[in-house]
Design a protein around this motif. Structure first.
Motif, short mmCIF file in Angstrom:
data_model
loop_
_atom_site.label_atom_id
_atom_site.label_comp_id
_atom_site.label_asym_id
_atom_site.label_seq_id
_atom_site.Cartn_x
_atom_site.Cartn_y
_atom_site.Cartn_z
N VAL A 1 59.91 56.55 27.56
CA VAL A 1 59.61 57.49 28.62
C VAL A 1 58.10 57.46 28.81
O VAL A 1 57.34 57.73 27.86
CB VAL A 1 60.08 58.92 28.27
N ILE A 2 57.66 57.10 30.01
CA ILE A 2 56.24 56.98 30.32
C ILE A 2 55.85 58.04 31.35
O ILE A 2 56.39 58.06 32.46
CB ILE A 2 55.92 55.58 30.86
N LYS B 1 68.90 66.60 28.74
CA LYS B 1 70.14 65.82 28.60
C LYS B 1 70.02 64.49 29.34
O LYS B 1 70.38 63.44 28.81
CB LYS B 1 71.32 66.63 29.14
N VAL B 2 69.49 64.52 30.56
CA VAL B 2 69.35 63.29 31.35
C VAL B 2 68.42 62.31 30.64
O VAL B 2 68.73 61.12 30.51
CB VAL B 2 68.83 63.61 32.77
N VAL B 3 67.28 62.79 30.17
CA VAL B 3 66.30 61.90 29.53
C VAL B 3 66.84 61.32 28.23
O VAL B 3 66.70 60.12 27.98
CB VAL B 3 64.96 62.63 29.33
N VAL B 4 67.47 62.14 27.41
CA VAL B 4 68.04 61.63 26.15
C VAL B 4 69.08 60.55 26.44
O VAL B 4 69.10 59.50 25.79
CB VAL B 4 68.62 62.79 25.31
N GLU B 5 69.93 60.78 27.45
CA GLU B 5 70.94 59.77 27.80
C GLU B 5 70.30 58.50 28.35
O GLU B 5 70.70 57.39 27.99
CB GLU B 5 71.93 60.35 28.81
N LEU B 6 69.29 58.64 29.23
CA LEU B 6 68.61 57.47 29.77
C LEU B 6 67.94 56.63 28.69
O LEU B 6 67.96 55.40 28.73
CB LEU B 6 67.57 57.88 30.82
N LYS B 7 67.34 57.31 27.72
CA LYS B 7 66.64 56.59 26.64
C LYS B 7 67.60 55.72 25.83
O LYS B 7 67.21 54.68 25.32
CB LYS B 7 65.93 57.58 25.70
#
Length: 188
Positions: free
Chosen positions: A4-5, A103-109
């Motif tokens: 994540v940048i 939730k979105v960021v954890v899934e995307l990572k």
């Protein structure tokens, strides 16, 4: 795992104001390359609505290659918008999130693919508190705004960063690349 940048422009006095920066061909090319090498960009409503300006250059190119190239890059990259006010995005490559940011960021990572960009001040603050940002790219513009929205507003924890590289632009802007160096410690 995808990084994540957090990539954002700011002034010397620490404010994020889209109108205070001094964009030039080199800055536009830098951000075009960043978009082309990323898989998705996350926006809050306010920044997203500012970025919709670039749709006008798709229909009526400016004739300045760096700006027109940026318009193409921002159009291509998938965008996820976090908003309670917007009902639709009016941009084919953008979707409204119906899930919480964390939730979105954890899934995307966890998914394969290119890195995840965060381009909104509000989302950067939220993700910083959640300790979900892997790299900060702070493009410091050679201007004092004298006021505006501070990038790290309402951050109540101490975070130490490790400078991993810098990039200096001919117009005087400098991008500082940082990684968090430690876990956050609450100030007392």
């Amino acid at each position: 795992m995808r990084k994540v940048i957090a990539a954002i422009n700011m002034t010397l006095d620490g404010f994020c104001d889209h109108t205070s920066g001094i964009p030039d061909e080199e800055i536009h090319q830098h951000y075009t390359d960043l978009l082309d090498n990323s898989g998705v960009i996350l926006y809050g409503r306010i920044t997203y609505q500012l970025m919709q300006y670039w749709q006008t250059l798709l229909k009526n190119p400016s004739g300045e290659k760096s700006m027109d190239d940026f318009a193409i890059a921002i159009d291509k990259i998938p965008k996820i918008v976090f908003s309670h006010k917007l009902e639709n995005t009016e941009w084919d490559s953008a979707t409204l999130s119906n899930q919480p940011l964390e939730k979105v960021v954890v899934e995307l990572k966890q998914q394969p693919g290119k890195d995840i960009l965060v381009g909104s001040r509000s989302l950067i603050i939220q993700l910083m508190v959640l300790n979900l940002i892997d790299e900060y790219q702070l493009c410091v513009q050679p201007v004092v705004a004298g006021g505006g929205l501070p990038l790290f507003e309402n951050i109540n924890t101490r975070t130490i960063f490790k400078l991993i590289k810098t990039k200096t632009f001919m117009g005087g802007a400098v991008t500082l690349y940082y990684e968090p160096a430690n876990k956050k410690v609450t100030n007392r």
